[in-house]
Design an enzyme around this catalytic site. Sequence first.
Site, PDB file in Angstrom:
ATOM      1  N   ARG A  63       0.807  -1.225   0.000  1.00 16.98           N
ATOM      2  CA  ARG A  63       0.000   0.000   0.000  1.00 16.98           C
ATOM      3  C   ARG A  63       0.839   1.273   0.000  1.00 16.98           C
ATOM      4  NH1 ARG A  63      -2.564  -4.056   1.909  1.00 16.98           N
ATOM      5  NH2 ARG A  63      -0.590  -4.379   2.958  1.00 16.98           N
ATOM      6  N   THR A  64       1.806   1.334   0.909  1.00 13.70           N
ATOM      7  CA  THR A  64       2.458   2.624   1.153  1.00 13.70           C
ATOM      8  C   THR A  64       3.200   3.130  -0.086  1.00 13.70           C
ATOM      9  OG1 THR A  64       2.640   2.047   3.472  1.00 13.70           O
ATOM     10  CG2 THR A  64       4.014   3.862   2.716  1.00 13.70           C
ATOM     11  N   ARG A 114      11.592   3.875   2.894  1.00  9.00           N
ATOM     12  CA  ARG A 114      11.279   2.919   3.981  1.00  9.00           C
ATOM     13  C   ARG A 114      12.507   2.068   4.238  1.00  9.00           C
ATOM     14  NH1 ARG A 114       6.079  -1.018   4.069  1.00  9.00           N
ATOM     15  NH2 ARG A 114       5.212   0.896   4.952  1.00  9.00           N
ATOM     16  N   HIS A 142       6.078   5.388  11.745  1.00 11.94           N
ATOM     17  CA  HIS A 142       5.501   5.364  10.389  1.00 11.94           C
ATOM     18  C   HIS A 142       4.548   6.557  10.337  1.00 11.94           C
ATOM     19  CE1 HIS A 142       3.919   4.140   6.645  1.00 11.94           C
ATOM     20  NE2 HIS A 142       3.646   2.875   6.877  1.00 11.94           N
TER      21      HIS A 142
HETATM   22  C1  NCD Z   1       2.409  -1.184   8.214  1.00  9.47           C
HETATM   23  C2  NCD Z   1       3.925  -1.075   8.206  1.00  9.47           C
HETATM   24  O1  NCD Z   1       4.565  -1.309   7.184  1.00  9.47           O
HETATM   25  O2  NCD Z   1       4.433  -0.752   9.253  1.00  9.47           O
HETATM   26  N1  NCD Z   1       1.812  -1.345   6.962  1.00  9.47           N
HETATM   27  C3  NCD Z   1       1.566  -0.288   6.131  1.00  9.47           C
HETATM   28  O3  NCD Z   1       2.379   0.602   5.966  1.00  9.47           O
HETATM   29  N2  NCD Z   1       0.358  -0.238   5.532  1.00  9.47           N
HETATM   30  C4  NCD Z   1       1.941  -2.174   9.202  1.00  9.47           C
HETATM   31  C5  NCD Z   1       2.377  -3.605   9.081  1.00  9.47           C
HETATM   32  O4  NCD Z   1       3.218  -3.955   8.243  1.00  9.47           O
HETATM   33  O5  NCD Z   1       1.860  -4.399   9.856  1.00  9.47           O
END
Ligand code: NCD
Length: 311
Positions: A63-64, A114, A142
């Site tokens: 998603r991100t 990230r 995050h």
């Molecule tokens: C989260 C992350 O990467 O920290 N997911 C995200 O960004 N949508 C949470 C997770 O991985 O559980």
Amino acid sequence: MAEPNLKMDFKGQHILSAKQFDKKGLLVLFEEAKKMEKVFANGESDILKGKILASLFFEPSTRTRFSFEISMLRLGGKVVSNFDMLRTSSLKKFETLYDTGKCISQMVDVIVMRHPDASAVTKLAQGSDVPVISAGEGAEEHPTQALLDLYTIWKEKGGFDGLTIGMVGDLKYSRVQHSQCELLKHFDVKFIFVSSPGLKMPDGIVMTLSGHNVTIGEHVDDFVPEMDVISVSRVQSERFPSEEEYKKYAGTFVINEDVMKRAKKDALLLHPLPRVDEIAFDVDIDPRAKYFEQIKNGVAVRMALLKLILG
Ligand code: NCD
């Protein structure tokens, strides 16, 4: 590039931590995100025409990364992307994160990154001559996920004061819930933290919530009727020192229809996703489940952030 400001002035700033935001900054961002929902619905715009975003991912993401890249594209900007930085970048040749940041920033207008290690995004930002936005840093923070989570609450509830915020799951390693605390502490909210004793919210974060009513518990059933927001996290398998250790906690709690029967009629069930088994699939049709709407809200919030940062 200046160090991150505590008083949030977006233009030209790195976004490395939820700690950078105050109440005013959050509301500026949310009002802008509301406008961006319309741009998103219309398909595209030329607000950031001529700007380029580099997305550097050293950890898996569904998603991100798409959310940031799609936000840039919807604003009329362009994107270059490397989702396998750990294996394919010059860091493999022992280049420092500082130099990587310095070099990439000569070619683009904004960097999204990230990384699994604490302070890695900060190190790259120190070298960068353009704004760097954290898309998740180790188990620490995050910030943009927490921003979209709060935007979802703000839209649904009209504000935060008076709400009881429940956080359930892996509170020790969830960088999302850590950042949520940093944002929510600006409001008059009650916190209920529910986890296995081994996955408790770190003391350092609980201490920053002094002045708030904080309850710590182990069984979700005991507390769910009080929660206005139920923020759930996956047990973060990749953060545990060993598989054996992870297995002690895997599958220890599940939000299912029975749990939701005990929740408030207007509660909000949030999850950043991905889920493993902590929310049962039959809950997806419950109107209180907001985790798919969160994804759309995430595009609006990231569009707003990019617009405010790049001006
Ligand atoms: C989260 C992350 O990467 O920290 N997911 C995200 O960004 N949508 C949470 C997770 O991985 O559980």
